[in-house]
Each structure stands twice: as C-alpha cells, then as structure tokens.
Design a protein around this motif. Sequence first.
Motif, PDB file in Angstrom:
ATOM      1  N   ALA A 219       0.861  -1.201   0.104  1.00 11.88           N
ATOM      2  CA  ALA A 219      -0.017   0.008   0.044  1.00 11.88           C
ATOM      3  C   ALA A 219       0.924   1.319   0.097  1.00 11.88           C
ATOM      4  O   ALA A 219       1.866   1.251   0.560  1.00 11.88           O
ATOM      5  CB  ALA A 219      -0.995  -0.016   1.154  1.00 11.88           C
ATOM      6  N   GLY A 220       0.228   2.302  -0.581  1.00 14.93           N
ATOM      7  CA  GLY A 220       0.781   3.594  -0.660  1.00 14.93           C
ATOM      8  C   GLY A 220      -0.267   4.649  -0.078  1.00 14.93           C
ATOM      9  O   GLY A 220      -1.159   4.644  -0.909  1.00 14.93           O
ATOM     10  N   GLY A 221       0.089   5.541   0.736  1.00 16.08           N
ATOM     11  CA  GLY A 221      -0.939   6.463   1.368  1.00 16.08           C
ATOM     12  C   GLY A 221      -2.240   5.827   1.552  1.00 16.08           C
ATOM     13  O   GLY A 221      -2.188   4.810   2.571  1.00 16.08           O
ATOM     14  N   SER A 222      -3.384   6.297   1.145  1.00 19.74           N
ATOM     15  CA  SER A 222      -4.754   6.110   1.316  1.00 19.74           C
ATOM     16  C   SER A 222      -4.929   4.583   0.738  1.00 19.74           C
ATOM     17  O   SER A 222      -5.926   4.124   1.155  1.00 19.74           O
ATOM     18  CB  SER A 222      -5.907   7.002   0.965  1.00 19.74           C
ATOM     19  OG  SER A 222      -5.832   7.091  -0.443  1.00 19.74           O
ATOM     20  N   GLY A 223      -3.847   4.217   0.280  1.00 14.66           N
ATOM     21  CA  GLY A 223      -3.975   2.690  -0.423  1.00 14.66           C
ATOM     22  C   GLY A 223      -4.032   1.638   0.890  1.00 14.66           C
ATOM     23  O   GLY A 223      -4.411   0.637   0.545  1.00 14.66           O
ATOM     24  N   LEU A 224      -3.701   2.219   2.060  1.00 13.43           N
ATOM     25  CA  LEU A 224      -3.676   1.193   3.027  1.00 13.43           C
ATOM     26  C   LEU A 224      -4.914   0.778   3.274  1.00 13.43           C
ATOM     27  O   LEU A 224      -5.247  -0.068   4.026  1.00 13.43           O
ATOM     28  CB  LEU A 224      -3.296   1.928   4.232  1.00 13.43           C
ATOM     29  CG  LEU A 224      -3.167   1.219   5.554  1.00 13.43           C
ATOM     30  CD1 LEU A 224      -2.253   0.276   5.656  1.00 13.43           C
ATOM     31  CD2 LEU A 224      -2.570   2.486   6.732  1.00 13.43           C
ATOM     32  N   SER A 225      -6.301   1.377   3.012  1.00 12.77           N
ATOM     33  CA  SER A 225      -7.646   1.242   3.624  1.00 12.77           C
ATOM     34  C   SER A 225      -7.918  -0.241   3.205  1.00 12.77           C
ATOM     35  O   SER A 225      -8.193  -1.136   3.827  1.00 12.77           O
ATOM     36  CB  SER A 225      -8.318   2.156   2.821  1.00 12.77           C
ATOM     37  OG  SER A 225      -9.599   2.077   3.475  1.00 12.77           O
ATOM     38  N   PRO A 226      -7.870  -0.677   1.706  1.00 15.63           N
ATOM     39  CA  PRO A 226      -8.194  -2.165   1.418  1.00 15.63           C
ATOM     40  C   PRO A 226      -7.062  -3.134   2.018  1.00 15.63           C
ATOM     41  O   PRO A 226      -7.721  -4.097   2.307  1.00 15.63           O
ATOM     42  CB  PRO A 226      -8.287  -1.963  -0.043  1.00 15.63           C
ATOM     43  CG  PRO A 226      -7.324  -1.098  -0.659  1.00 15.63           C
ATOM     44  CD  PRO A 226      -7.450   0.079   0.382  1.00 15.63           C
ATOM     45  N   ILE A 227      -6.017  -2.823   2.009  1.00 13.71           N
ATOM     46  CA  ILE A 227      -5.054  -3.952   2.668  1.00 13.71           C
ATOM     47  C   ILE A 227      -5.315  -3.865   4.477  1.00 13.71           C
ATOM     48  O   ILE A 227      -5.027  -5.219   4.695  1.00 13.71           O
ATOM     49  CB  ILE A 227      -3.637  -3.017   2.535  1.00 13.71           C
ATOM     50  CG1 ILE A 227      -3.257  -2.861   1.069  1.00 13.71           C
ATOM     51  CG2 ILE A 227      -2.526  -3.966   3.277  1.00 13.71           C
ATOM     52  CD1 ILE A 227      -3.489  -4.005   0.312  1.00 13.71           C
TER      53      ILE A 227
END
Length: 353
Positions: A219-227
């Motif tokens: 994940a990068g940045g807000s890409g943490l959400s689904p992770i």
Amino acid sequence: MTASGEDEILSVKVADSEIAFTAASGDTFLRAALRDQVGLPYDCNSGGCGSCQIEVVDGEFEDLWPNAPGLGARARKRGKVLACQCRPTSDCTIKAAPHDRFLPAIAPKRRAVRLVDFRPITQDLAEFTFVSDEGRIDFLAGQYAMLTIPGITGERAYSMSNLANDDGQWSFIIKRMAGGAASNLLFDRNNDISGLEIDGPYGNSYLREDSPRDIVLVAGGSGLSPILSIAARIAQSETLLSKRVIVFFGGRTAEDLCAARELDRMIPGGHGFEIIEAASDEAAGTPADQGSSSAPQGFIHEILGSYLEENALEPGAFDYYFCGPPLMINSLSRMLQLDFKVPQGQLFFDSFL
C-alpha cells in the motif's frame, strides 16, 4: 423518472447475444449490468482506466464525463464510450463482451448514509466511518464503494478499511488532496454533511481465500484502506493466518508511516505479519511509533523487489494485493511481471485515477 414520480426502468440488450439487463433511472450501463448480474468488464468505475469500453449501437444515452481520461481519441472516433460514465435514457442495444469473471459476488446497492466518525491517522490521512440504517452490509475484503457528496460533481471511489458487519458501517481511509473538493470538504466539515449516499460494493481485487499461495500486501498512502480490510479478514481465519503474510507500506516521509500502528489497532489480538515500511522523499528517520528502529528509504516497489532478492524468496509463491497512487501501481505491476515473472493472475489491484 416518469411523470408519476416512479423510477423509469429501461431495457439494455447486448448485441449478438441473448444477454439483457434492466437499468433504473440514473444508473450507468455498468452499474445497471452489475446490479442485474451481467458481468461487464470494469476496474475503476470512475472513468480513469478505460477497461469498461462499450459501443451503443441503438438507443439514446447521456455521457456524464465526455472527456474522461480512460477513453482515448482513437477509441472515441471508433464510437466507443465508457460504460461507467454513460447512462441510458431510452431502451438501448450495446456491443460489449460480458464475462463471468466480472460477475459481482455481492450485488451493489445504493444506500443513504450518515457520517458518524472521523479519526485522524496522519497529517493528511483520516478514517471516516459512515452508517446506513438498513443494518447488515456485505462486501469482500479489498472491495470499494462509490460515495456521493451533495454539492460535489461526480462520485468518489473509496476502498473499505473495515469488514462486512451487522451495524451498517462503511469505513474508508481518505487522503486530504491539495485542491481536492471532496476530500477537503470531508476533512473540514466532517460533522456537518448531509444527503450522503454510498453505492457498493464494487471491485475485483478482493481477497482470494481459496488460493494456496502466501500473501504480499502493498500500500501507498490511502491505499492502506483495502489492505487493512484484507489483513483483518486474514486474521479472522485460522487457515488464512497460517499463511506467510508480508505487508509493505510506502509514504513520502517518516511521519506518514502508519501501517504497523493501524494493523496493531485493527487486530488487537495479534498477528504474525511481517511489516516493512519505507519513506520515499528523505532520509527516513524514525517514525514516532517505531521506537529506535529506522524505516528504509526508497519507493515501496523497489523495497519489495530488494526484499524478495535479499531473502531468496520465490516471487511466484505469493499472491500480491496492492493499492496506492497510479505510479506505484504501474511500477509494481511492471516489476513483478517483467523482472520477477509473476503471472498476471496473481496480481490484484484496482486502477483508480
């Protein structure tokens, strides 16, 4: 809507096939198809990727975003449109190539929601929680939903950071974007927004629980959400938790690195995940929540590549789930396929703008 005030139901046929679906007033071709269990190909659902191109050969329709970046000039000249950005205004016939791979495991639905919680995470990331009064909501870990905010043109695609639940709660980690109309409104007026709607779930990059392979989450940045959602689902299952799970998270500075803290918060019972965080823009320093250990410096796809090589891991032994900025997605996908020969079928991501 008809003169009587009822939603108009239109018919859409797929040319040269027996496939047809209905479209309620206001629905795009794509969403109408998915609600009716017709698997039109798609990815981002927001006009950016171009994977939902169709041709309308008969009938009238409205193009909501004529200049959407997902459709090039050559495709436009050939009469192509984006199914996610066009909605029928009469009965229509379209040229498309539905595939069972895109059939939704859970039919998407539109719901009125209220914003009930705002939790800052870093200087420009926060988790927003919305609730629907309809109770139980179902979605797969890794999926996303479309958020409608009154006064903001266009919907926003946000991935869920939580899991399906009986309380009607949808949680998203959202980044405040410079000049971002939606994100700035959410951050600045989070206690004073009404008329919100969520439409979902969507997305094909959900956790494949039947895969025999170990798992890499990036994940990068807000890409943490689904992770976070995928990690929480793994932690729920003794079978999945027995797999090797490696989490990579990239931020711009050391202060942006929050994955370890958020994973510990979401999975208080503990987990056996390996977590590697890296800052890209400066000598990484020491994030406040990591004691005396320093995070490495570099782009997260480079950190992942080095980790695979230094630890002599077989890249094809993992499934890879990743979410983040387009440059990260493209670099990671290219590296894994070209440099490490990972089959495309083991890469799971949604291409957002």
